[in-house]
Design an enzyme around this catalytic site. Structure first.
Site, PDB file in Angstrom:
ATOM      1  CB  CYS A  71     -39.864   2.077  48.257  1.00 20.83           C
ATOM      2  SG  CYS A  71     -40.105   0.310  48.443  1.00 20.83           S
ATOM      3  CB  CYS A  74     -41.012  -1.107  43.744  1.00 27.07           C
ATOM      4  SG  CYS A  74     -42.187  -1.225  45.090  1.00 27.07           S
ATOM      5  CB  CYS A 153     -43.630 -11.762 -22.475  1.00 26.93           C
ATOM      6  SG  CYS A 153     -42.311 -10.607 -22.944  1.00 26.93           S
ATOM      7  CB  CYS A 156     -41.724  -7.594 -19.480  1.00 24.50           C
ATOM      8  SG  CYS A 156     -42.261  -7.161 -21.132  1.00 24.50           S
ATOM      9  CG  ASP A 667      -5.480  19.305  22.962  1.00 20.73           C
ATOM     10  OD1 ASP A 667      -4.330  18.922  22.748  1.00 20.73           O
ATOM     11  OD2 ASP A 667      -6.211  19.831  22.103  1.00 20.73           O
ATOM     12  CG  ASP A 888     -10.665  19.126  19.806  1.00 19.25           C
ATOM     13  OD1 ASP A 888     -10.730  17.893  20.013  1.00 19.25           O
ATOM     14  OD2 ASP A 888      -9.895  19.620  18.976  1.00 19.25           O
ATOM     15  CG  ASP A 892      -7.923  16.182  22.350  1.00 17.56           C
ATOM     16  OD1 ASP A 892      -6.736  15.997  22.048  1.00 17.56           O
ATOM     17  OD2 ASP A 892      -8.466  17.292  22.300  1.00 17.56           O
TER      18      ASP A 892
END
Length: 1012
Positions: A71, A74, A153, A156, A667, A888, A892
């Site tokens: 209910c 709860c 190495c 790299c 609008d 739209d 707006d």
């Protein structure tokens, strides 16, 4: 951050309902596990951090299934527990959906904290996965671990490290030579794992992704698993799959839950690998989250029906023993046979009712105990109190009779019948509540279950097609849609042409033509030709998913009027218990004092029992559920019905405000008008040829993005291509070569002047195209005859555009935006509903007033800039009026946000408009009336529900307390009171369900027009 993977092991339990759980260990082919304590990035120098733009404080939103709520008290208890967590921004609990919606700060709160808080409040909780979000959810920063081959190495390492750090979107990177691993923290919205791999390979090294910190979850239904060997085969396949982190298989339900790394393996690859690994033995399909929730609702209804039938089966014999058997001599003799201290009839009643009370009725005790532990009360407390009082009194009367020999009447049947009627009410309530969510079910069913995937080779050639689960579609997939089939995803047409019925999503009944590059919406129906579409939006980004999410959110939100019901629910049970005690004391003390005759007492009864029956009736007849269901059921049905009519409502609070709307502000452009500007007049006021004038004007406007500019260019192009006499020979030859732009003149120093127009230079001379303000501010005078011509245009609802060349006005264009055909009728209809229409526009006063006259609007606000529209809205709100803004949804948005009820009309597929409260899917003004009408009808129904719920309790409680017994002899036994209580909540839900019969208002009815 990725979880530790080195110490996770395979676990299983052997049982008939076997549940297997697995967490992926480090694979033999993985160079190293990504351990919590040894991440490469942990040793990274924070000073080298390269920030990447991201919103670290963004809120997260999850939904949790909450079971055990009965209910409003709860749901209030759960809501209070969630809001008490530090870091929870907002929490809303919906009793009808058994769901909580929580918005929180993920830096302060984890998902488990929310789940634990609900469980600590005494309810069961389960975090819901995002619907159809496999591999599509928005992500923050990821940590990826890559194997890098070929490094020999430190040079790299330095090279790779430098390459990774320079990549856009990479936040941090570190490379280890000893393990040939690199860890990269990157933004997946900026750079992908493939881009990182390609960058490393371009530098001359080998690279591949091992794993990432990202994880995703998918729930699959598995068919073909029949025995332990099948389970072991499934486990073996999943254990060997790269990217699978954890899985859990529930054999009884056939559900497989997989936690995987979407950067390593996709959901579709996962399914293909499992099916392929089993050599076709297993068939998998993605479990739709909505379908799973629906099945849970159906399961709850089934359980409630089983409880009710069991209780009824045991209660009927108890009722027969009390009412029927005494009139059958043979049965009566059997029941009166003394067996030990008690009669056989008492033994039978005690045994049968004990099963009903403590086995079938266990749920009431559990729920009541949960509520009391949380310091709240609910309907279960009342049921437990009433039935326990009846049961334990009856047991006490039996034991007292066995000891003293004085036998008082027992009331076992009261307890069993009461539980039976309450369970009947709960069952009917489950059925009725299931009907309220029909709208969501219908929306979910729009999406097809499968899709035809067009399979291509590496160069893009089609060599086949295969059927896949629609929930496994990925962005970029090419899908084939046959005539009559549903489109499986949002996308664009890449091959073919057809007409598509989009009415089920947008509400637009006319089929829409689809050609190559046309956008399509998933769930709509392809009517004629076959199409190939490229999927662009899937999962939660799809239009259908967003509509479902909007409807769900609206159904979960609380209308302000519901606060009254929540307050009543919080004090209702203590008040009823107090009234029950007062009732018992009144009748008991009154009896002892001789306030009523002993003849009122039942046979072998006493004042205590007589008072107790009235007291129990008061406890069980009072119903807080009816009040709690009055608002949410109506809101749930109304939002679903509105969605079916193309009106998406974002919440119950919006629904409540809309029914009080006094002003509707429209609008003009694109809302009252069609938004498709057309040039209707071209007048030249110089010696220049008409064709030359239009060429000059079109050349100036060609660089502008304004809709009016496009209309002008199109008008000039049409003029040149269809009026051959106006073209010079050179122009004609050039137009044949390039009909798009070859006939336009070269333009220099183009610039747009907001709110005014444009200016540029052609052949070294300045050209101005715009309104009066542009010319006057540029020092160009407007002759009287030109001004008169412009005024005439404006008074006929057209906009005059002035053109000046080399400091002189050379001509005027008249541009019109036709009104929507239903505009005038809708405006009149709003007036009939008592709503005042207002028009606001950035256009000039004369044009605005001409349009307003045409549609019947008397209040006009013209020459208003977009930001000023919000001020117009606020001016109407000053006296406390409720204002709706219809626009739209793009230009707006400030006004939509400022209004009490923002309506974005004609949104079509752009439904994620945050500023609007209502999204009207069709570009039709009639839906404005529909939106207001459905809100009014909904709240009329809510008020009726409240009147009924309040009237029921106000009338029923005095009857149950025996107020009318002395004068009218009306007495309500506890089992009858329980039946009344059960039916009261059902009747409120059924009242709300009547909203499903809602029909959109016909304008002819509103306007009282008689159609012959």
């Amino acid at each position: 951050m990725s979880p530790s993977t080195t110490d996770l092991q395979l676990t299983s339990q052997s049982a008939s309902g076997r549940r297997s759980s697995y967490s992926s260990p480090v694979r033999a082919d993985d160079p190293v596990g990504m351990e919590e304590g040894t991440r490469l990035l942990d040793s990274y120098d924070a000073g080298d951090y390269k920030p990447v733009s991201m919103d670290e404080g963004s809120m997260r939103r999850i939904q949790v299934t909450v079971t055990g709520m009965t209910c409003a008290a709860c749901s209030n208890s759960v809501e209070g527990a969630l809001k008490s967590i530090d870091g929870v921004f907002r929490a809303s609990v919906a009793l009808l959906q058994n769901r909580a919606d929580v918005v929180f700060d993920p830096n302060l709160v984890k998902d488990e904290d929310i789940k634990n808080a609900i469980e600590d409040a005494g309810f069961d909780a389960e975090i819901l996965p995002e619907p159809s979000d496999v591999g599509t959810k928005p992500r923050g920063m990821l940590v990826g671990q890559f194997t890098i081959g070929g490094m020999t190495c430190a040079a790299c390492v330095s090279s790779v490290d430098g390459i990774l750090r320079d990549l856009p979107g990479v936040c941090r990177a570190v490379v280890a030579l000893a393990t040939s691993l690199g860890e990269v923290e990157y933004d997946p919205t900026v750079i992908s794992k493939d881009d990182i791999v390609n960058a490393i390979e371009d530098a001359g090294f080998e690279a591949s992704l091992v794993q990432s910190s990202e994880q995703d979850k998918i729930i699959l239904g598995v068919s073909g698993v029949f025995n332990e060997l099948d389970v072991q085969l499934l486990e073996g396949i999943l254990s060997s799959l790269k990217g699978v982190r954890q899985f859990c298989f529930e054999r009884t339900s056939g559900e497989l839950e997989v936690l995987f790394d979407p950067e390593v393996v996709s959901s579709r690859s996962l399914v293909d690998e499992i099916e392929g690994g089993s050599k076709g033995k297993f068939k998998l399909h993605v479990m739709n989250p909505y379908a799973r929730m629906t099945s849970k609702d159906a399961e709850e209804t089934t359980v409630m029906f089983q409880l009710f039938t069991s209780s009824l089966f045991l209660s009927i014999p108890v009722f027969l023993i009390r009412v029927v058997c005494p009139h059958i001599p043979l049965l009566d003799a059997f029941l009166l046979w003394r067996c030990g201290p008690f009669l056989m009839g008492d033994w039978l009643k005690w045994a049968l009712v004990s099963v009903v009370q403590f086995v079938i009725g266990k749920r009431f005790y559990i729920a009541a105990g949960r509520a009391l532990r949380n310091g709240s009360t609910n309907m279960d407390v009342l049921v437990a109190l009433g039935t326990s009082a009846s049961y334990f009194y009856s047991v006490g009367a039996l034991l007292y009779g066995a000891v003293t020999g004085f036998w008082s009447p027992t009331y076992f049947e009261t307890s069993s019948m009461l539980i039976t009627f309450v369970l009947l009410g709960k069952y009917l309530e489950c059925l009725a509540k299931g009907k309220t969510s029909d709208a969501i079910k219908k929306l979910v069913e729009l999406a097809p279950a499968t899709a035809l995937l067009v399979v291509k080779d590496n160069v893009g050639n089609i060599f086949g097609e295969r059927e896949i689960d629609a929930l496994l579609i990925q962005p970029g997939d090419t899908l084939k849609v046959l005539p009559g089939a549903k489109l499986p995803a949002d996308g664009i047409v890449v091959w073919g042409s057809s007409y598509v019925n989009e009415s089920m999503v947008t509400g637009e009944s006319v089929p829409v033509s689809k050609e190559i590059d046309s956008p399509v919406i998933g769930g709509t129906i392809n009517l004629h030709g076959a199409l190939h579409i490229k999927a662009t939006k899937i999962g939660s980004e799809a239009v259908l998913s967003q509509i479902i999410r909007l409807v769900e959110t609206a159904q979960m939100s609380k209308a302000p009027i519901q606060k009254f019901a929540d307050f009543v629910a919080s004090v209702f049970v203590p008040t009823v218990v107090t009234l029950s005690l007062i009732t018992w004391l009144g009748w008991y003390v009154g009896g002892i004092a001789g306030a009523y005759p002993e003849q009122w007492l039942p046979e072998n009864g006493n004042y205590f029992v007589f008072a107790l029956m009235f007291s129990i009736s008061v406890v069980v007849i009072a119903c807080p559920c009816a009040l709690g269901l009055a608002t949410p059921t109506a809101v749930m049905v109304a939002t679903g019905v509105a969605a079916n009519n193309g009106v998406l409502i974002k919440g119950g609070d919006v629904l409540e405000r809309a029914q009080k709307v006094k002003y509707v502000i429209f609008d003009k452009t694109g809302t009252l008008t069609q938004g498709k500007a057309k040039v209707t007049t071209a007048k030249v006021f110089s010696e220049m040829d008409r064709g030359e004038f239009l060429t000059l004007m079109a050349s100036a406007e060609a660089s502008s993005e304004h809709p009016l500019a496009k209309a002008i260019v199109e008008y000039a192009r049409h003029f040149h291509f269809f009026d051959e006499n106006s073209l010079t020979e050179d122009a004609q030859s050039s137009s044949k070569e390039s009909p798009v732009s070859a006939w336009l003149l070269d333009v220099a120093e183009f610039s747009a002047v907001p709110g005014r127009g444009i200016q540029c230079f052609i052949d070294g001379k300045r050209v101005l195209v715009g309104n009066r303000k542009l010319l006057t501010e540029s020092g160009v005078g407007i002759p009287t005859h030109v001004e008169k011509f412009v005024v005439d245009l404006e008074e006929s609802a057209r906009t005059g555009i002035l053109v000046a060349y080399d400091g002189n006005v050379i001509g005027v264009l008249g541009v019109a935006d036709p009104l929507k055909r239903e505009a005038a009728v809708v405006v009149e209809g709003l007036g009939k509903l008592g709503v005042i229409p207002v028009m606001v526009t950035g256009d000039n006063w004369r044009t605005a007033q001409a349009v307003a006259r045409e549609v019947g609007i008397h209040d006009v606000r013209a020459e208003v800039m977009p930001a000023g529209k919000a001020d117009v809205v606020r001016s109407f709100q000053k006296d406390g009026s409720i204002v709706a803004m219809v626009g739209d949804g793009i230009n707006d948005s400030p006004a939509l946000a400022a209004s009490d009820v923002g309506m974005a009309i004609g949104a079509g597929t752009d439904i994620a408009i945050e500023a609007a409260d209502y999204v009207l899917m069709r570009n039709n003004l009639e839906d404005v009336i529909t939106a207001i009408d459905i809100s009014r009808k909904t709240f009329s129904r809510i008020r009726l529900n409240y009147v009924f719920a309040m009237a029921y309790n106000v009338i029923a409680i005095p009857i149950a307390a025996g107020v009318f017994y002395p004068s009218l002899g009306i007495k309500l036994p506890p089992w009858a009171a329980g039946a009344c209580m059960a039916l009261s909540s059902v009747s409120v839900v059924c009242s709300s369900l009547l909203l499903r019969r809602y029909k959109k208002p016909r304008l002819t009815t509103i306007l009282e027009i008689t159609v012959e």
